[in-house]
Every structure is written in structure tokens, then in C-alpha cells.
Design an enzyme around this catalytic site. Structure first.
Site, short mmCIF file in Angstrom:
data_model
loop_
_atom_site.label_atom_id
_atom_site.label_comp_id
_atom_site.label_asym_id
_atom_site.label_seq_id
_atom_site.Cartn_x
_atom_site.Cartn_y
_atom_site.Cartn_z
N CYS A 124 -2.24 5.08 9.73
CA CYS A 124 -1.06 4.32 10.17
C CYS A 124 -1.43 2.96 10.69
O CYS A 124 -2.36 2.81 11.46
CB CYS A 124 -0.39 4.99 11.36
SG CYS A 124 0.26 6.55 11.02
N CYS A 145 3.51 8.29 1.71
CA CYS A 145 3.94 7.23 2.63
C CYS A 145 4.18 5.96 1.81
O CYS A 145 3.28 5.46 1.14
CB CYS A 145 2.83 7.03 3.67
SG CYS A 145 3.22 5.77 4.88
N GLY A 205 6.27 -2.61 6.33
CA GLY A 205 7.63 -3.13 6.43
C GLY A 205 8.55 -2.31 7.31
O GLY A 205 8.21 -1.20 7.73
N CYS A 229 5.09 -6.14 15.73
CA CYS A 229 4.71 -5.26 16.83
C CYS A 229 3.25 -5.55 17.19
O CYS A 229 2.42 -5.81 16.31
CB CYS A 229 4.89 -3.80 16.43
SG CYS A 229 6.62 -3.38 16.11
N CYS A 270 0.23 -3.64 15.36
CA CYS A 270 0.40 -3.28 13.94
C CYS A 270 -0.23 -4.32 13.02
O CYS A 270 0.06 -5.52 13.12
CB CYS A 270 1.88 -3.12 13.61
SG CYS A 270 2.17 -2.72 11.88
N CYS A 286 6.06 -7.86 7.23
CA CYS A 286 7.11 -7.39 8.14
C CYS A 286 7.48 -8.52 9.08
O CYS A 286 6.63 -9.33 9.45
CB CYS A 286 6.58 -6.19 8.94
SG CYS A 286 7.85 -5.35 9.93
N SER A 317 11.30 5.74 9.06
CA SER A 317 10.80 5.35 10.38
C SER A 317 11.24 3.92 10.68
O SER A 317 11.06 3.02 9.85
CB SER A 317 9.28 5.45 10.40
OG SER A 317 8.78 5.05 11.65
N GLU A 336 0.81 -1.20 0.00
CA GLU A 336 0.00 0.00 0.00
C GLU A 336 0.85 1.25 0.00
O GLU A 336 1.98 1.26 0.49
CB GLU A 336 -0.92 -0.01 1.21
CG GLU A 336 -1.87 -1.18 1.13
CD GLU A 336 -3.00 -1.14 2.11
OE1 GLU A 336 -3.24 -0.08 2.71
OE2 GLU A 336 -3.67 -2.18 2.24
#
Ligand code: SAH
Length: 369
Positions: free
Chosen positions: A343, A108, A169, A119, A122, A115, A201, A95
Site C-alpha cells: 500500500c 487492487c 488515485g 496525503c 502516500c 492523485c 477506498s 500500477e
């Protein structure tokens, strides 16, 4: 020569492009010419590159290609945020989100399919890890966005003024490809973005933070989310490998030569988990050890997750504790809620995506492409 043997020039930065033309026996200025055609003019057909000789154009058509991810869906939020779902080889989807603001436009960009870090809050982590994106697939996102936005806004003005490596990622786990793509973002013959307009980030891959400083010192954002190791170990499992003290030391090294540079510390607000006054006070102490600012991100829930977004009053209370203690703090405004572009909502396998985007398509007026 078969298609698979073609070199995708989309993902070559200046050094690689010059080496490529040298290998064809061409002068190095060909690199600038081609990079301009591709990234400034948006040309992806070598035949259109009229300042190259006919012979070179034919040669490039035979042995090179310019390919970017394929657009799978394209949605526009009421607030102007636009989100694309892109298909990349291997039945995978990534995305990309564009967030227009009064004085800037932020793109973004994703760095991996899925990933590895998992986390706790997420959505991308929940889908597991599929593969790294190539440099061409990373810069290809910027390339696509630039040209689709020019059509949408009908202007030659630079619409993407900032790029954030905050999509799907962990960019530092795909280091070489991400650095190559960021080099292309900065190149004056390509997108010409300054280092401070590119933000990477990371969840805190400590050795790679030092490598980034040497290779491509863009603005750094660190996903902190907790002020102590005990809590951070649960929210960001990578913390067990690189605990907060090591992470802060790496952050200090990153900005050591610059008096002005600051790290942005992202802190997702999870009700009853990390948003107590005590956490705010601990965070104030931690922020005294590093030149940084805190960005509070209201948690964006997604199906199947137990965490809740902190109430506005708790977020404001938390912000006030930081502010009164002299810590620089901002609260991120949530954008694109109606198109799930916020996010941490960037996730889902292709099957799931396919079903969802079919549903989207049925709803008239939502799809703008
Ligand atoms: N892997 C990188 C970049 C991708 S995530 C990193 O960890 O920084 C970009 C930001 O969104 C990170 O700060 C991440 O922690 C945050 N985020 C992830 N899921 C979220 C969610 N559900 N709500 C709000 N922010 C989230």
C-alpha cells in the site's frame, strides 16, 4: 474513419452498450453477446465473435475498438503477490496488484494517474496529479489481470474474487468512470462480482459518498489515519474541507439501510505520530459513533519520506486497546514487500519507472512475463 474516432467498447457498461447497438440499428441483446465475448472469453478481436453476423463484425472492426492499458512490467513476489506496471496514453504509468490468499484473490486497481489529495505519507500523492483514468482503463485492468492470471495458474477457476479500488488515485474524484467500471465488474455477463466483493477506498470526499450510495453501493473503506481533526488535517489535507464529524455523518448515512453493513476504517501506523495510547483511546470513542471496523496498516516507507513504520509492539499495543474496548480491529499483513507492491508504494513518474524497470529487467528471474 480514423482510429481516434473509434468507440472503445471496453469501457461501456450495459446501458451504454445497449445504447451503442441501438445507434447502429441493432437489437439490445447484441450488448450481452459482445460483453460476454469481451469480459468472459477475453476476446478483443471482433472477427472472433462468431455469433455476430459477418456484416456486424466488419462494421464493429471499422467503427469500434477494444483496447486496454499496455503491460510495461510484470513482477512476482516470493509470497505470490503479482504487480504490473501498466502504460496508458499520455506517457503515464499506473500500477495494479494481485494478492492471492487461501480463500480469495484480491485485485487492487488504480483510478487516476497520480492523485490531487497529497496525503502526507502516500507515495502517489508525492507525484502530483496527471489525469483521471477512463472507464476502459479501469475495467481494462481487471480484464488484463483475469487473463494473465488464468495463464499463470492454468485454470478456469475465478481467481479474482475481490476487487479493491485502493491503487493509485482517489476513486471518488473520478466518480463517473469508476462507477461505470464497477457496474461492469458486477454485470453477470462480465465479471459477476457482488457488491460486497468490491471495495472502494476513499480519503473522505463527503458529498460523493452520498452519491455513491445512490449510484453503486459497494463496500466502503475510509482512510481515517487520525482520530481528531488537528492531526488528520496534517496527514490527510482533505480533512480541512470535510472534517471528521461530517465524514462520520456521511458514513452513517451510507450504511443506514443495512443492519449488517460496516465501514472499514483504514489507519496507517506511523511511529510517534498517530500510534500513541491516547490516539487509540480517542479512536475507540470515535468508533462508537459509526458501525465500523478498524484496519491497522503498517506504514510502508518509500524513498524521501521521513515517517517510520510503528514497531510491531506499538501496533499490537494499539490494537489491544481497541480490542479490549470492543472495537473490531485487524492488522493488515504486508504483502509483496520485495516487489514494492505494498500500500502507498504505487508511485513514480514514467521516467523514473523506466529507469527502475530497466534495472528490474537486468535482474534475471524476477520478470515472469
Ligand atoms: N485515495 C484512496 C485510495 C488509495 S490509497 C484512499 O485514500 O483511500 C489506499 C490505502 O493505502 C489508503 O488507506 C491509503 O491511506 C493507504 N496508504 C497510502 N500510503 C501508504 C503507505 N505509505 N503505507 C501504508 N498505507 C498507505
Amino acid at each position: 474513419m480514423s482510429d481516434t474516432a473509434k468507440t472503445n467498447l471496453m469501457g461501456l457498461d450495459r446501458a451504454a452498450m445497449e445504447a451503442y447497438f441501438a445507434s447502429l440499428g441493432e437489437k439490445s441483446f447484441r450488448a450481452s453477446q459482445v460483453m460476454k465475448w469481451v469480459h468472459q472469453e477475453g476476446v478483443s478481436d471482433f472477427a472472433e465473435m462468431t455469433n455476430l453476423s459477418k456484416a456486424l463484425r466488419t462494421q464493429l472492426t471499422d467503427c469500434a475498438e477494444l483496447t486496454v492499458p499496455e503491460i510495461f512490467s510484470d513482477r512476482l513476489s516470493q509470497d505470490g503477490t503479482r504487480k504490473w506496471l501498466l502504460r496508458v496514453p499520455g506517457k503515464s504509468a499506473i500500477e495494479m496488484v494481485f494478492i492471492p490468499e487461501r480463500t480469495r484473490g484480491t485485485l487492487c486497481v488504480s483510478s487516476q494517474v497520480g492523485c490531487t489529495l497529497d496525503c502526507a505519507f502516500c507515495a502517489t500523492g508525492k507525484q502530483g496529479y496527471n489525469r483521471d483514468l477512463t472507464a476502459a482503463e479501469i475495467i481494462g485492468q481487471v480484464w488484463l489481470a483475469k487473463h494473465m492470471l488464468a495463464e499463470q495458474y492454468q485454470t478456469d477457476r475465478r481467481l479474482v474474487s475481490n476487487v479493491v479500488m485502493m491503487g493509485m488515485g482517489e476513486p471518488l474524484m473520478n466518480f463517473d468512470n469508476v462507477v461505470t467500471a464497477m457496474n461492469i465488474m458486477q454485470d453477470d455477463f462480465c465479471f459477476g462480482l457482488s457488491k460486497r466483493r468490491i471495495t472502494l477506498s476513499t480519503a473522505g470526499v463527503v458529498p460523493k459518498i452520498d452519491q455513491l450510495k445512490a449510484a453503486c453501493p459497494v463496500s466502503l473503506a475510509v482512510s481515517l489515519h487520525a482520530p481528531n481533526d488537528e492531526l488528520r488535517n496534517q496527514l490527510v489535507p482533505l480533512n480541512r474541507k470535510y472534517p471528521i464529524k461530517q465524514l462520520m455523518a456521511a458514513c452513517n448515512r451510507y450504511v443506514a439501510d443495512s443492519q449488517r453493513a460496516r465501514i472499514t476504517f483504514e489507519y496507517v501506523m506511523l511511529e510517534g505520530i498517530n500510534d500513541e495510547l491516547q490516539h487509540a483511546r480517542e479512536l475507540v470513542e470515535l468508533m462508537k459513533t459509526v458501525p465500523g471496523k478498524v484496519n491497522l496498516i503498517p506504514f510502508n516507507p518509500f524513498p524521501g519520506i521521513d515517517f517510520k513504520r510503528s514497531s510491531n509492539s506499538r501496533i499490537n499495543r494499539f490494537r489491544d486497546v481497541l480490542h479490549e474496548a470492543g472495537t473490531i480491529v485487524t492488522v493488515r499483513r504486508t504483502r509483496g514487500d520485495d516487489i514494492e507492491a505494498a500500500c502507498g508504494q504505487l508511485a513514480g513518474d514514467v521516467m523514473d519507472r523506466t529507469r527502475r524497470s530497466e534495472k528490474f529487467r537486468q535482474k534475471q528471474g524476477e520478470k515472469i512475463q
